[in-house]
Write an enzyme that holds these catalytic residues in place. Sequence first.
Site, mmCIF file in Angstrom:
data_model
loop_
_atom_site.group_PDB
_atom_site.id
_atom_site.type_symbol
_atom_site.label_atom_id
_atom_site.label_comp_id
_atom_site.label_asym_id
_atom_site.label_seq_id
_atom_site.Cartn_x
_atom_site.Cartn_y
_atom_site.Cartn_z
ATOM 1 N N CYS A 132 8.335 -6.967 40.077
ATOM 2 C CA CYS A 132 9.520 -7.820 40.266
ATOM 3 C C CYS A 132 10.728 -7.314 39.488
ATOM 4 O O CYS A 132 11.860 -7.700 39.778
ATOM 5 C CB CYS A 132 9.200 -9.249 39.850
ATOM 6 S SG CYS A 132 7.788 -9.931 40.726
ATOM 7 N N HIS A 275 15.478 -13.218 38.937
ATOM 8 C CA HIS A 275 14.297 -13.114 39.779
ATOM 9 C C HIS A 275 13.778 -14.513 40.097
ATOM 10 O O HIS A 275 13.608 -15.343 39.212
ATOM 11 C CB HIS A 275 13.223 -12.309 39.049
ATOM 12 C CG HIS A 275 11.912 -12.330 39.754
ATOM 13 N ND1 HIS A 275 11.792 -12.026 41.089
ATOM 14 C CD2 HIS A 275 10.673 -12.653 39.324
ATOM 15 C CE1 HIS A 275 10.528 -12.154 41.444
ATOM 16 N NE2 HIS A 275 9.833 -12.538 40.403
ATOM 17 N N ASN A 305 9.121 -16.108 46.530
ATOM 18 C CA ASN A 305 9.244 -15.023 45.542
ATOM 19 C C ASN A 305 9.110 -13.705 46.303
ATOM 20 O O ASN A 305 8.021 -13.362 46.772
ATOM 21 C CB ASN A 305 8.132 -15.187 44.500
ATOM 22 C CG ASN A 305 8.130 -14.079 43.451
ATOM 23 O OD1 ASN A 305 8.688 -13.006 43.667
ATOM 24 N ND2 ASN A 305 7.484 -14.338 42.331
HETATM 25 N N1 COA Z 1 -2.622 -26.126 46.835
HETATM 26 C C1 COA Z 1 -3.298 -27.115 46.241
HETATM 27 N N2 COA Z 1 -3.997 -26.951 45.091
HETATM 28 C C2 COA Z 1 -3.985 -25.743 44.546
HETATM 29 C C3 COA Z 1 -3.300 -24.661 45.115
HETATM 30 C C4 COA Z 1 -2.605 -24.892 46.304
HETATM 31 N N3 COA Z 1 -1.897 -23.929 46.935
HETATM 32 N N4 COA Z 1 -3.453 -23.581 44.320
HETATM 33 C C5 COA Z 1 -4.219 -23.966 43.294
HETATM 34 N N5 COA Z 1 -4.545 -25.263 43.429
HETATM 35 C C6 COA Z 1 -5.362 -26.093 42.566
HETATM 36 C C7 COA Z 1 -6.294 -25.284 41.707
HETATM 37 O O1 COA Z 1 -7.475 -24.962 42.389
HETATM 38 C C8 COA Z 1 -6.533 -26.211 40.542
HETATM 39 O O2 COA Z 1 -7.494 -27.175 40.920
HETATM 40 P P1 COA Z 1 -8.610 -27.690 39.854
HETATM 41 O O3 COA Z 1 -7.825 -28.322 38.729
HETATM 42 O O4 COA Z 1 -9.423 -28.653 40.645
HETATM 43 O O5 COA Z 1 -9.331 -26.455 39.418
HETATM 44 C C9 COA Z 1 -5.208 -26.955 40.399
HETATM 45 O O6 COA Z 1 -4.529 -26.794 41.649
HETATM 46 C C10 COA Z 1 -4.353 -26.384 39.302
HETATM 47 O O7 COA Z 1 -4.360 -24.982 39.427
HETATM 48 P P2 COA Z 1 -3.493 -24.101 38.516
HETATM 49 O O8 COA Z 1 -3.637 -22.677 38.931
HETATM 50 O O9 COA Z 1 -3.755 -24.441 37.078
HETATM 51 O O10 COA Z 1 -2.055 -24.629 38.920
HETATM 52 P P3 COA Z 1 -0.694 -24.413 38.203
HETATM 53 O O11 COA Z 1 -0.125 -25.704 37.853
HETATM 54 O O12 COA Z 1 -0.775 -23.365 37.139
HETATM 55 O O13 COA Z 1 0.161 -23.812 39.390
HETATM 56 C C11 COA Z 1 0.982 -21.711 40.062
HETATM 57 C C12 COA Z 1 -0.217 -22.602 39.978
HETATM 58 C C13 COA Z 1 0.523 -20.376 40.608
HETATM 59 C C14 COA Z 1 1.964 -22.356 41.037
HETATM 60 C C15 COA Z 1 1.619 -21.567 38.665
HETATM 61 O O14 COA Z 1 0.648 -21.171 37.729
HETATM 62 C C16 COA Z 1 2.725 -20.569 38.625
HETATM 63 O O15 COA Z 1 3.734 -20.744 39.288
HETATM 64 N N6 COA Z 1 2.577 -19.517 37.804
HETATM 65 C C17 COA Z 1 3.566 -18.446 37.734
HETATM 66 C C18 COA Z 1 3.355 -17.551 38.894
HETATM 67 C C19 COA Z 1 4.502 -16.641 39.133
HETATM 68 O O16 COA Z 1 5.650 -16.993 38.962
HETATM 69 N N7 COA Z 1 4.177 -15.436 39.566
HETATM 70 C C20 COA Z 1 5.120 -14.471 39.907
HETATM 71 C C21 COA Z 1 5.546 -13.724 38.726
HETATM 72 S S1 COA Z 1 6.749 -12.589 39.134
#
Ligand code: COA
Length: 348
Positions: A132, A275, A305
């Site tokens: 990114c 970004h 993204n």
């Molecule tokens: N829809 C519904 N539920 C989902 C899901 C989706 N698309 N993806 C994950 N979940 C669930 C998980 O399975 C988990 O369930 P559980 O508690 O029963 O195990 C729950 O939601 C929480 O998952 P988690 O991964 O902890 O969610 P989060 O709050 O961290 O959100 C992201 C996930 C990926 C949105 C978040 O971590 C994020 O945005 N991180 C940064 C990623 C990023 O910016 N990447 C690019 C960098 S350049």
Amino acid sequence: MSPSPASNRPAAPATTGRFGVRIAGTGSSLPVGRLTNADLEKVMETSDEWIVQRTGIHERRRINHELNESTHTLSAAALRAALSAARMTGADLDLIIVATMTGEMSCPSVACLVAKSVGAGHAGAFDVNAACSGFVFSANIAHDLIKGGTYKSVAVIGADTLSTLMDYSNAGRSTAIIFGDGAGAAIFRATDDPSKGLLAQCMHADGEGWKDIYVPREARDFPAGVACDPSKFGRVQMNGAAVFKFAVGTFSDLIQETLDKAGVAAADVDMFVCHQSNLRILTAARERFGISEEKLYVNIDRVGNTVGASVPLCLDELVRAGRVKEGHKVMFVAFGGGLTWGSSLWQL
Ligand code: COA
């Protein structure tokens, strides 16, 4: 950006610092196909409400191979738009840099294919992979090559098609909801006005964090302690929570470091072109730093993204809307896989 007459290659020898660098034109290109949250609800257990609340994304774009869309075609289209805005042709370019992690082939580079597509003759062409952060790293390189007198006109393209590395099933739902495809381009040119160009730039990496975002190709690519799973070959693996923490912390530190290097106050920056990783990351960092909403552009709701394309897509939309123009101070900020993070503060 105000256009100027095209240059003739090769660049005339020049003395470092005698002239400046300006952005002569910008362009962008998005795939035709939209992938909405409702579309994702049909193929995985997720909901529009969950996606919007966690990421701010409503839809993203996805390439269609049947329409001949690829990182290369999007890059060439974005560059053609930038050349048109700059009133230049491909033959006026000295160098083309494509920031991407999703080139079609290991060889040739996307940049070489783009050079051929736009008729850039024998201009230099190469790809940069900094995930990114790639466009910001590449813009910094382009600036210094021009400022140092080596080249007059350098095109930088940020382009990615992460949809090719997604698993659109429950197994991939925490990444497939985030990433979209696109390309953005900017043409950097020498100008007689030495006040234009970079006031400061930063480029950083921490390879210790590689396992927070990686794309395994074979068994040995999995980190120690993670079992090899062939169904994950060629699919982005991301530790969302770790990336979130890294990005929120890095964002404000990077802005502060850039301002300190330039000796410029945050209030004097006209626009932060950041970004688009996740709306929560942008909002948390903006509030932590005290940047007003209108000074930190957001388009993640419409395009997701787009990795290397994220910053130049925003830049092109801002330039075309007249919200970024000559005389402005504009900061690019990016972070991503590697881990990498980089910035530049431009006097346009
Ligand atoms: N829809 C519904 N539920 C989902 C899901 C989706 N698309 N993806 C994950 N979940 C669930 C998980 O399975 C988990 O369930 P559980 O508690 O029963 O195990 C729950 O939601 C929480 O998952 P988690 O991964 O902890 O969610 P989060 O709050 O961290 O959100 C992201 C996930 C990926 C949105 C978040 O971590 C994020 O945005 N991180 C940064 C990623 C990023 O910016 N990447 C690019 C960098 S350049």
